[in-house]
Write an enzyme that holds these catalytic residues in place. Structure first.
Site, PDB file in Angstrom:
ATOM      1  N   HIS A 178       0.846  -1.188   0.000  1.00 50.64           N
ATOM      2  CA  HIS A 178       0.000   0.000   0.000  1.00 50.64           C
ATOM      3  C   HIS A 178       0.890   1.250   0.000  1.00 50.64           C
ATOM      4  CE1 HIS A 178      -3.846  -2.134   1.661  1.00 50.64           C
ATOM      5  NE2 HIS A 178      -3.416  -2.632   0.520  1.00 50.64           N
ATOM      6  N   GLU A 195       1.287   3.755   2.026  1.00 53.85           N
ATOM      7  CA  GLU A 195       2.000   4.103   3.265  1.00 53.85           C
ATOM      8  C   GLU A 195       3.281   3.286   3.379  1.00 53.85           C
ATOM      9  OE1 GLU A 195      -1.114   3.257   2.805  1.00 53.85           O
ATOM     10  OE2 GLU A 195      -2.443   3.847   4.426  1.00 53.85           O
ATOM     11  N   ALA A 230     -15.513  14.096 -27.138  1.00 56.22           N
ATOM     12  CA  ALA A 230     -14.634  15.110 -27.708  1.00 56.22           C
ATOM     13  C   ALA A 230     -15.471  15.814 -28.757  1.00 56.22           C
ATOM     14  CB  ALA A 230     -13.424  14.444 -28.336  1.00 56.22           C
ATOM     15  N   SER A 269     -14.328  12.031 -37.971  1.00 54.29           N
ATOM     16  CA  SER A 269     -14.205  12.707 -36.670  1.00 54.29           C
ATOM     17  C   SER A 269     -12.761  12.809 -36.202  1.00 54.29           C
ATOM     18  CB  SER A 269     -15.017  11.942 -35.614  1.00 54.29           C
ATOM     19  OG  SER A 269     -14.440  10.685 -35.374  1.00 54.29           O
ATOM     20  N   TRP A 275      -9.155  14.478 -36.392  1.00 54.62           N
ATOM     21  CA  TRP A 275      -9.371  14.604 -34.973  1.00 54.62           C
ATOM     22  C   TRP A 275     -10.074  15.917 -34.685  1.00 54.62           C
ATOM     23  CZ3 TRP A 275      -8.608  10.296 -32.439  1.00 54.62           C
ATOM     24  CH2 TRP A 275      -7.647   9.386 -32.880  1.00 54.62           C
ATOM     25  N   LEU A 283      -8.488   1.570 -28.984  1.00 52.77           N
ATOM     26  CA  LEU A 283      -9.024   1.796 -27.635  1.00 52.77           C
ATOM     27  C   LEU A 283      -8.080   1.286 -26.533  1.00 52.77           C
ATOM     28  CD1 LEU A 283     -12.796   0.951 -28.330  1.00 52.77           C
ATOM     29  CD2 LEU A 283     -11.752   3.214 -28.179  1.00 52.77           C
ATOM     30  N   ARG A 339      -2.201   4.496 -24.826  1.00 51.11           N
ATOM     31  CA  ARG A 339      -0.914   4.787 -25.465  1.00 51.11           C
ATOM     32  C   ARG A 339      -0.305   6.019 -24.793  1.00 51.11           C
ATOM     33  NH1 ARG A 339      -4.509   3.608 -29.419  1.00 51.11           N
ATOM     34  NH2 ARG A 339      -4.687   5.743 -30.203  1.00 51.11           N
ATOM     35  N   GLU A 388     -17.047   5.707 -24.465  1.00 48.42           N
ATOM     36  CA  GLU A 388     -16.376   6.549 -25.473  1.00 48.42           C
ATOM     37  C   GLU A 388     -17.221   6.745 -26.726  1.00 48.42           C
ATOM     38  OE1 GLU A 388     -12.420   7.146 -26.366  1.00 48.42           O
ATOM     39  OE2 GLU A 388     -11.639   5.867 -24.787  1.00 48.42           O
TER      40      GLU A 388
HETATM   41  N1  LIG Z   1     -15.874  12.677 -30.863  1.00 45.30           N
HETATM   42  C1  LIG Z   1     -16.119  11.653 -30.076  1.00 45.30           C
HETATM   43  O1  LIG Z   1     -16.022  11.743 -28.838  1.00 45.30           O
HETATM   44  C2  LIG Z   1     -16.509  10.334 -30.696  1.00 45.30           C
HETATM   45  C3  LIG Z   1     -16.387   9.159 -29.950  1.00 45.30           C
HETATM   46  C4  LIG Z   1     -16.793   7.971 -30.530  1.00 45.30           C
HETATM   47  C5  LIG Z   1     -17.294   7.978 -31.819  1.00 45.30           C
HETATM   48  N2  LIG Z   1     -17.358   9.127 -32.517  1.00 45.30           N
HETATM   49  C6  LIG Z   1     -17.913   9.136 -33.872  1.00 45.30           C
HETATM   50  O2  LIG Z   1     -19.259   8.790 -33.756  1.00 45.30           O
HETATM   51  C7  LIG Z   1     -19.662   8.051 -34.900  1.00 45.30           C
HETATM   52  C8  LIG Z   1     -20.333   6.765 -34.474  1.00 45.30           C
HETATM   53  O3  LIG Z   1     -21.362   7.087 -33.613  1.00 45.30           O
HETATM   54  P1  LIG Z   1     -22.802   6.516 -33.826  1.00 45.30           P
HETATM   55  O4  LIG Z   1     -23.704   7.249 -32.933  1.00 45.30           O
HETATM   56  O5  LIG Z   1     -23.095   6.500 -35.274  1.00 45.30           O
HETATM   57  O6  LIG Z   1     -22.647   5.009 -33.429  1.00 45.30           O
HETATM   58  P2  LIG Z   1     -22.158   4.244 -32.115  1.00 45.30           P
HETATM   59  O7  LIG Z   1     -22.697   4.855 -30.882  1.00 45.30           O
HETATM   60  O8  LIG Z   1     -20.720   3.967 -32.208  1.00 45.30           O
HETATM   61  O9  LIG Z   1     -22.875   2.877 -32.389  1.00 45.30           O
HETATM   62  C9  LIG Z   1     -24.256   2.858 -32.367  1.00 45.30           C
HETATM   63  C10 LIG Z   1     -24.689   1.464 -32.583  1.00 45.30           C
HETATM   64  O10 LIG Z   1     -24.253   0.649 -31.510  1.00 45.30           O
HETATM   65  C11 LIG Z   1     -25.306  -0.183 -31.096  1.00 45.30           C
HETATM   66  N3  LIG Z   1     -25.754   0.322 -29.780  1.00 45.30           N
HETATM   67  C12 LIG Z   1     -25.100   1.158 -28.956  1.00 45.30           C
HETATM   68  N4  LIG Z   1     -25.804   1.332 -27.803  1.00 45.30           N
HETATM   69  C13 LIG Z   1     -26.910   0.586 -27.919  1.00 45.30           C
HETATM   70  C14 LIG Z   1     -28.023   0.329 -27.082  1.00 45.30           C
HETATM   71  N5  LIG Z   1     -28.123   0.854 -25.845  1.00 45.30           N
HETATM   72  N6  LIG Z   1     -28.974  -0.479 -27.546  1.00 45.30           N
HETATM   73  C15 LIG Z   1     -28.873  -1.031 -28.761  1.00 45.30           C
HETATM   74  N7  LIG Z   1     -27.852  -0.832 -29.592  1.00 45.30           N
HETATM   75  C16 LIG Z   1     -26.875  -0.041 -29.171  1.00 45.30           C
HETATM   76  C17 LIG Z   1     -26.356  -0.102 -32.176  1.00 45.30           C
HETATM   77  O11 LIG Z   1     -25.946  -0.998 -33.157  1.00 45.30           O
HETATM   78  P3  LIG Z   1     -26.910  -1.535 -34.355  1.00 45.30           P
HETATM   79  O12 LIG Z   1     -27.012  -0.416 -35.300  1.00 45.30           O
HETATM   80  O13 LIG Z   1     -26.174  -2.691 -34.911  1.00 45.30           O
HETATM   81  O14 LIG Z   1     -28.221  -1.906 -33.751  1.00 45.30           O
HETATM   82  C18 LIG Z   1     -26.187   1.336 -32.607  1.00 45.30           C
HETATM   83  O15 LIG Z   1     -26.690   1.637 -33.873  1.00 45.30           O
HETATM   84  C19 LIG Z   1     -18.433   7.775 -35.684  1.00 45.30           C
HETATM   85  O16 LIG Z   1     -18.412   8.658 -36.758  1.00 45.30           O
HETATM   86  C20 LIG Z   1     -17.304   8.109 -34.745  1.00 45.30           C
HETATM   87  O17 LIG Z   1     -16.223   8.642 -35.455  1.00 45.30           O
HETATM   88  C21 LIG Z   1     -16.991  10.303 -31.995  1.00 45.30           C
END
Ligand SMILES: NC(=O)c1ccc[n+]([C@@H]2O[C@H](COP(=O)([O-])OP(=O)(O)OC[C@H]3O[C@@H](n4cnc5c(N)ncnc54)[C@H](OP(=O)(O)O)[C@@H]3O)[C@@H](O)[C@H]2O)c1
Length: 411
Positions: free
Chosen positions: A60, A62, A194, A208, A210, A244, A247, A340
């Site tokens: 721990h 301490e 983000a 997206s 960055w 994911l 890094r 995320e």
């Molecule tokens: N800037 C950021 O922080 C950030 C982070 C992550 C991603 N992104 C961007 O976000 C985009 C993707 O986002 P998105 O909203 O299209 O998709 P997503 O959240 O990555 O995926 C959505 C899909 O995941 C499944 N899903 C997730 N939660 C669910 C739930 N509670 N119940 C049932 N199905 C669930 C479903 O799949 P099915 O369609 O197969 O049913 C849903 O269509 C990408 O362009 C990525 O680059 C940005």
């Protein structure tokens, strides 16, 4: 805060702040234990040694600090008259390691100040009592009115409150899991996004990378480290093909777990093609599918490859029962879950009131447009007085980006 050198005189508040900084060095390696840091100063309040809990099952904080102290001072017994600062109450019990309170008590430090009480029923005040019984002046930040190491020096109320908040933030996943137990218990959930100033996370075509800067992304990696698993939606895996993993230059030998929500098992039979499965063993990838509507061949193939596929209930529309998903993840040992995205995944966490903490990294830019994607597009409130309001919020700049975080505790 600047790194103290041996012999530097530091204030009691700075001793606790340094203990907080040391504690976070254990991130990623101590779960299900808390991150804990400890600082020892001499009778003149000059810095001697610090330590942190480095690894579950290991010493721990301490004991780590004490070992370093002994190296510098020649023997542990020189602790007599010194002052100890530790973020969490020293443990009273013998677990994987011995009791820290019992190790410290015979060495007779003059005082010990701790951040918060350990809610573990085997500790909960007993560690402090062992030290008090040995004649050490002991106080938690909450109960003290003056610094034990400096009788007469008032513990300034605002500073004390800030330190308590920082210790609670540091220890929040552990505190949450200690206070919730049984089959209904869920992990602590942190949502990270983000976005641009207008809350957009991607263009209409999904691009997206960055939105935020390198320093913000580095902080995102530190946050990954502080959670047992990262959860993303099926579309993020397909669109971005992210690894994911963590890094960071100063972190090696760390493997985190990933959870993919893929209700219809659309990518289950192709999982090996994605980076999430290339950078970690397949048994560190959980796949959540919906009972009844999954693609059985894909699920069987994923299981054959060693992926941890689990089924949960869901609606006719294919929305999985997130509470059940979280219960299963807690059973699998996930105590801190890091969401995320994307928007399709974040939305149901808010809609189901399942968020404990939110981190938004915001680029000072605007994407605009009706069709770009906003992180909260799929969740929302209908009345102003129902707005989700952060508590204990902190706002600061990380490189060129804004970082806003706070507790939500929607449950
Ligand atoms: N800037 C950021 O922080 C950030 C982070 C992550 C991603 N992104 C961007 O976000 C985009 C993707 O986002 P998105 O909203 O299209 O998709 P997503 O959240 O990555 O995926 C959505 C899909 O995941 C499944 N899903 C997730 N939660 C669910 C739930 N509670 N119940 C049932 N199905 C669930 C479903 O799949 P099915 O369609 O197969 O049913 C849903 O269509 C990408 O362009 C990525 O680059 C940005």
């Amino acid at each position: 805060m600047k790194t103290p050198n041996i012999g530097d005189q530091i204030s009691p508040a700075d001793a606790m702040k340094w203990a907080l900084i040391l504690a976070r060095k254990g991130a990623g390696f101590v779960s299900p234990n808390p991150m804990v840091g400890c600082v020892i100063v001499d009778k003149d309040h000059k810095f001697v040694a610090g330590g942190w809990h480095q690894k579950v099952g290991g010493a721990h904080a301490e004991i780590e600090a004490l070992e370093r102290f002994a190296l510098i001072k020649g023997k542990k017994e020189a602790l007599q008259g010194c002052h100890v600062y530790v973020t969490l109450e020293p443990c009273a019990h013998e677990g994987r390691t011995g009791s820290c309170a019992k190790a410290l008590a015979p060495l007779k430090p003059a005082s010990l100040t701790y951040g918060i009480q350990d809610p573990n029923p085997m500790v909960a005040g007993k560690g402090a009592q062992i030290l008090r019984d040995a004649g050490v002046i002991v106080a938690s930040l909450a109960e003290m009115t003056e610094w034990p190491a400096m009788p007469g020096k008032a513990a300034e109320l605002s500073l004390k409150k800030d330190l308590i908040d920082e210790v609670e933030d540091l220890t929040e996943v552990f505190l949450w899991n200690m206070r919730t137990s049984g089959p209904e218990a869920l992990p602590f959930v942190t949502v990270k996004v983000a976005s641009t100033l207008d809350g957009r996370v991607a263009l209409h075509d999904g691009s997206s990378k960055w939105i935020t800067s390198e320093p913000a992304r580095e902080k995102g990696h530190r946050l990954r480290l502080e959670h047992d698993a990262i959860i993303v939606g099926r579309r993020t895996v397909e669109t971005d093909n992210p690894s994911l993993n963590v890094r960071l230059d100063d972190v090696s030998d760390h493997t985190n777990s990933v959870v993919i929500v893929d209700p219809k098992a659309k990518i289950a039979d192709r999982l090996l093609e994605f980076n999430v499965a290339k950078v970690r063993p397949t048994d560190r990838v959980f796949v959540c599918v919906q009972k009844g509507i999954a693609n059985p061949q894909g699920v069987a193939r994923a299981k054959d490859h060693g992926f941890r596929v689990f089924e949960v209930d869901g609606s006719k529309e294919g929305v999985v029962d997130l509470k059940q998903t979280l219960q299963r993840l807690r059973e699998f040992g996930v105590q801190g879950l890091y969401v995320e995205g994307g928007a399709g995944t974040v939305g149901p966490f808010f809609e189901n009131q399942l968020v404990n903490r939110l981190h938004v990294f915001m680029a000072t830019s605007v994407l605009g447009g009706k069709h770009s994607i906003g992180w909260s597009d799929l969740c929302g409130v209908s009345k102003l007085d129902e707005m989700w309001k952060l508590k204990r919020e902190r706002v600061k700049m990380i490189g060129p980006d804004l970082h806003v975080t706070g507790r939500l505790d929607l449950r």
